[in-house]
Design an enzyme around this catalytic site. Structure first.
Site, PDB file in Angstrom:
ATOM      1  N   LYS A 160       0.651  -1.237  -0.005  1.00 30.14           N
ATOM      2  CA  LYS A 160      -0.039  -0.139  -0.006  1.00 30.14           C
ATOM      3  C   LYS A 160       0.877   1.157  -0.141  1.00 30.14           C
ATOM      4  O   LYS A 160       0.694   2.228  -0.867  1.00 30.14           O
ATOM      5  CB  LYS A 160      -0.942  -0.027   1.173  1.00 30.14           C
ATOM      6  N   LYS A 228      -0.232  11.849   5.387  1.00 27.52           N
ATOM      7  CA  LYS A 228       0.373  10.512   6.314  1.00 27.52           C
ATOM      8  C   LYS A 228       0.846   9.423   5.602  1.00 27.52           C
ATOM      9  O   LYS A 228       1.917   8.916   5.715  1.00 27.52           O
ATOM     10  CB  LYS A 228      -0.855  10.120   6.989  1.00 27.52           C
TER      11      LYS A 228
END
EC number: 1.1.1.60
Length: 289
Positions: A160, A228
């Site tokens: 990811k 983030k």
């Protein structure tokens, strides 16, 4: 994203009990036939499988390890599917803790944004044991379209992170191309038509084209969250001792967009940052010189 995912699970035949404060956030689940819980403890009581979808590593740690958390209240042996995008090392540590406490954990971060969550066409990269992945398959099939077991615990989060690196880089280059084309007075729609049909074509161009041509950045995936995620990428790269020079630049551009107040906008709003760097209004309006 957890909200539409829970609705799709309920519609697929699972009995879903969800916790997502404030209470209004579970309205869609209740309307679909699910149940709203008043706490994590109440949500996981008696559950066969627990799904987690929260923004960041500390949030997952709180949900799993807190006094009101999953490990304190779920039945031993429960399978936990963490759909969140968090640091790979945190996932690995949580998987070890889960095993010590008699639970099983797989990391299953998703890609596809809010649109993919609503349509149940998410891409899901899964890290964990083979048997746990097999048990999770019906749940994963109910929310995703591309589901791949990529390795052990933490592997899903690592893939990811790579996904977010590629997506951010593609969006930034699409934004730069738009500013470049418009500076030369080229018909933007015509240009994107031909670019999309060649090697420059991409899912990013297809999905974000409407945003950059209409200058509309309603959030599908917020810059705050991509900021983030780029932090996860750069930290994991440093830990592995590898260099990501372009990724580091893109991470800074995402950080700049957030610092300029664009954090709540869709990540296609990186276009606004390219305009700023070019001495233009971020809204695409003419600037007097």
């Amino acid at each position: 994203m957890g909200n539409p995912m829970s609705v799709n699970l309920q519609r697929a035949g699972f009995a879903v009990r969800g916790y997502n404060p404030p209470p209004a956030r579970t309205d869609a689940l209740v309307e679909a036939g699910g149940t709203a819980a008043e706490s994590v403890a109440a949500a996981v009581d008696g559950a066969d499988i627990v799904c987690v979808m929260v923004p960041d590593s500390p949030d997952v740690q709180d949900v799993l390890l807190g006094d009101d958390g999953v490990f304190a209240h779920a039945a031993p042996g429960t399978l936990v599917i963490d759909f969140s995008t968090i640091r790979p090392d945190v996932t690995s540590d949580l998987a070890k803790t889960a095993q010590e406490k008699g639970f099983r954990l797989i990391d299953a971060p998703v890609s596809g944004g809010e649109a993919g969550a609503k349509s149940a066409k998410l891409s899901i990269m899964v890290g964990g044991a083979d048997a746990d992945f097999a048990q999770a398959q019906p749940v994963l099939n109910a929310v995703g379209a591309t589901i791949v077991h990529v390795g052990g615990n933490g592997a899903g989060q690592t893939v990811k992170a790579a996904n977010q690196l590629i997506v951010a880089g593609n969006i930034e280059l699409l934004a730069e191309a738009v500013v470049f084309l418009q500076a030369h007075g080229v018909d933007l729609d015509a240009a994107l038509d031909v670019l999309g049909g060649g090697l420059a074509g991409s899912a990013v161009l297809d999905q974000k084209r409407a945003n950059v041509t209409s200058n509309t950045f309603d959030p599908g995936f917020r810059i705050d969250l991509h900021h983030k995620d780029m932090g996860i990428v750069t930290a994991a790269a440093r830990e592995a001792g590898v260099a990501l020079p372009l990724g580091a630049v893109v991470a800074q551009l995402v950080a700049s967009a957030r610092a300029c107040g664009d954090g709540k906008l869709d990540h296609s709003a990186l276009l606004r940052g390219v305009r700023r760097l070019s001495g233009q209004s971020p809204d695409g309006q003419e600037v007097a010189s």
